[in-house]
Design an enzyme around this catalytic site. Structure first.
Site, mmCIF file in Angstrom:
data_model
loop_
_atom_site.group_PDB
_atom_site.id
_atom_site.type_symbol
_atom_site.label_atom_id
_atom_site.label_comp_id
_atom_site.label_asym_id
_atom_site.label_seq_id
_atom_site.Cartn_x
_atom_site.Cartn_y
_atom_site.Cartn_z
ATOM 1 C CE LYS A 105 41.711 45.733 29.670
ATOM 2 N NZ LYS A 105 42.514 45.852 30.914
ATOM 3 C CB ILE A 136 50.058 34.329 29.143
ATOM 4 C CG1 ILE A 136 49.784 33.939 30.591
ATOM 5 C CG2 ILE A 136 49.900 33.121 28.234
ATOM 6 C CD1 ILE A 136 48.356 33.488 30.842
ATOM 7 N N GLY A 187 43.164 44.644 46.562
ATOM 8 C CA GLY A 187 43.668 45.275 45.355
ATOM 9 C C GLY A 187 43.521 44.413 44.116
ATOM 10 C CG ASP A 201 39.620 43.020 31.392
ATOM 11 O OD1 ASP A 201 40.376 43.984 31.246
ATOM 12 O OD2 ASP A 201 40.016 41.839 31.519
ATOM 13 C CE LYS A 205 42.502 41.442 29.685
ATOM 14 N NZ LYS A 205 42.606 40.851 31.038
#
Length: 425
Positions: A105, A136, A187, A201, A205
């Site tokens: 991205k 998705i 994690g 992030d 997107k």
């Protein structure tokens, strides 16, 4: 049966997931699509490093030219992440006549115009379904299924790490720092989680999704970004008592040629569809003039969900004769006809530490009213501490700049602003 030969740029968690999916599900893919996918070369930094997948040693290389210059390889799949050198490698691959599939991205959001131009120069494909929301199929939905719609509103939970953290804080009343450390242990958060928790992030997107939804390039630099690092358990608890759930939302709205794009913590009503999306799940809720309301939900991260999207793109690319690209003017900057609004309208949750004396509420309401901000709901939370009491306000919808100006006018001797969180209804 058609054989398609591919090369990997990188082989981390997602690359390993794709390798394992191709190995373990290859027969079914071959049966469904009459297609055999063969990985010929895998670019890595260190051929001796232990990996999460059993890639044969003879496939590994540290030389990108072995992939870019190989005429047998027709599709290059990029797993390196980050802007560089991934962007330059993808451009070189496409200029060599190879279609590119990527989950990156950052590279797409920052250099989409360069990547698409390189693909169109040689009539190859550029596929990036996995760059947004993992498994998705939001990119394909926007590119194809919803082409008959004018989308005017989109909001989404598109970062699994922050959704996990906020869900835990909401459900258990835990504080941010403790949940973040647990997310790292599990994690679900990177050792350096800044890109997630600071909202970047999600902003990368959103830049991609909004561009496709509005059929206009929405550059990353136009996205307002605010993360979750200053949120407290008290904010979430107070919102919960007032019927709201806190999420890090990516919001995009378009009215005519005016666009607003923003990522920030947002309270939404507990009966909103997005309020039920918890843990590391992602979801996108949108409105089109023909389809009306729609929501897509699923696993937004992880090696196998993301690998599912990558392999879907590989199959699509391998079975497509003419590759299609977005038809809006894909340039570094937005079209001059567009205006990006930084004075959006929202309601606001405000938590104050207010002096416990007569006349304080009147003064607070007065400062807000001077900037045309009115109070919809008020709640006193807790008891008096050192002459101060927590006071919670939710306002009616008001322009962002009016709200900021009102808060700046508050007298610290009367009240101090502990937090301000936007509310979408």
């Amino acid at each position: 049966m058609k054989e398609v030969v591919i090369g990997f740029l990188g082989c981390g968690n997602v690359g390993g997931g794709v390798w394992n999916l191709l190995e373990g599900f290859g027969k079914e893919l071959a049966h469904r699509d009459n297609l055999h996918i063969r990985v010929k070369k895998v670019l890595v930094r260190d051929v001796s490093k232990a990996r999460s997948c059993a890639v044969p040693q003879e496939l590994l290389t540290t030389q990108v030219e072995e992939i870019i210059n190989d005429p047998e390889i027709s599709i290059v799949v990029e797993f390196m992440g980050g802007e560089q050198p991934a962007t330059e490698y993808m451009i070189r691959a496409m200029r060599s006549g190879k279609t590119v599939v990527t989950a990156n991205k950052v590279a797409v959001a920052l250099n989409w115009h360069r990547l698409q131009a390189a693909a169109q120069e040689t009539n190859v494909g550029l596929y990036y379904e996995a760059s947004v929301c993992g498994a998705i199929p939001i990119i394909q939905t926007l590119n194809s299924a919803l082409q008959a719609n004018r989308i005017n509103h989109m909001m989404g939970i598109i970062n699994g790490t922050t959704n996990y953290i906020l869900s835990r804080m909401y459900e258990r009343g835990e504080n941010y720092a403790a949940v973040l450390e647990d997310a790292k242990r599990l994690g679900l958060a990177e050792p350096n989680p800044a890109a997630d928790v600071e909202g970047y992030d999600a902003a990368y997107k959103l830049s991609i999704m909004a561009s496709l939804a509005f059929h206009a390039r929405v550059p990353f630099k136009k996205v307002y970004v605010e993360g979750i690092t200053r949120l407290t358990a008290m904010d979430i608890t107070c919102g919960k008592e007032m019927g709201y759930v806190l999420k890090l939302l990516a919001l995009a709205k378009r009215e005519g040629n005016t666009i607003e794009v923003r990522v920030h913590p947002t309270f939404i009503p507990e009966d909103h569809p997005l309020a039920q999306v918890n843990g590391s799940f992602n979801a996108v809720y949108l409105h089109g003039h023909a389809c009306k309301e729609m929501m897509l939900q699923g696993r937004g991260a992880g090696d196998m969900p993301t690998a599912s999207a990558v392999v879907g793109d590989i199959i699509h690319a391998a079975t497509t004769d003419v590759h299609v690209h977005p038809t809006f003017a894909n340039k570094a900057d937005a079209d001059v006809s567009l205006t990006f609004d930084d004075n959006w309208s929202s309601s606001y949750f405000i938590r104050l530490s207010a002096a416990d004396r007569p006349g304080v509420l009147e003064k607070i309401a007065g400062w807000l009213a001077q900037k045309d901000v009115s109070i919809a709901t008020m709640m006193q939370k807790g008891s008096v501490d050192h002459g101060r009491v927590p006071l919670i306000l939710i306002t009616h919808a008001a322009p962002e700049k009016s709200m900021q100006a009102a808060l700046a006018a508050f007298d610290p001797a009367v009240c101090t602003v502990e937090s301000m969180i936007r509310v979408e209804k």
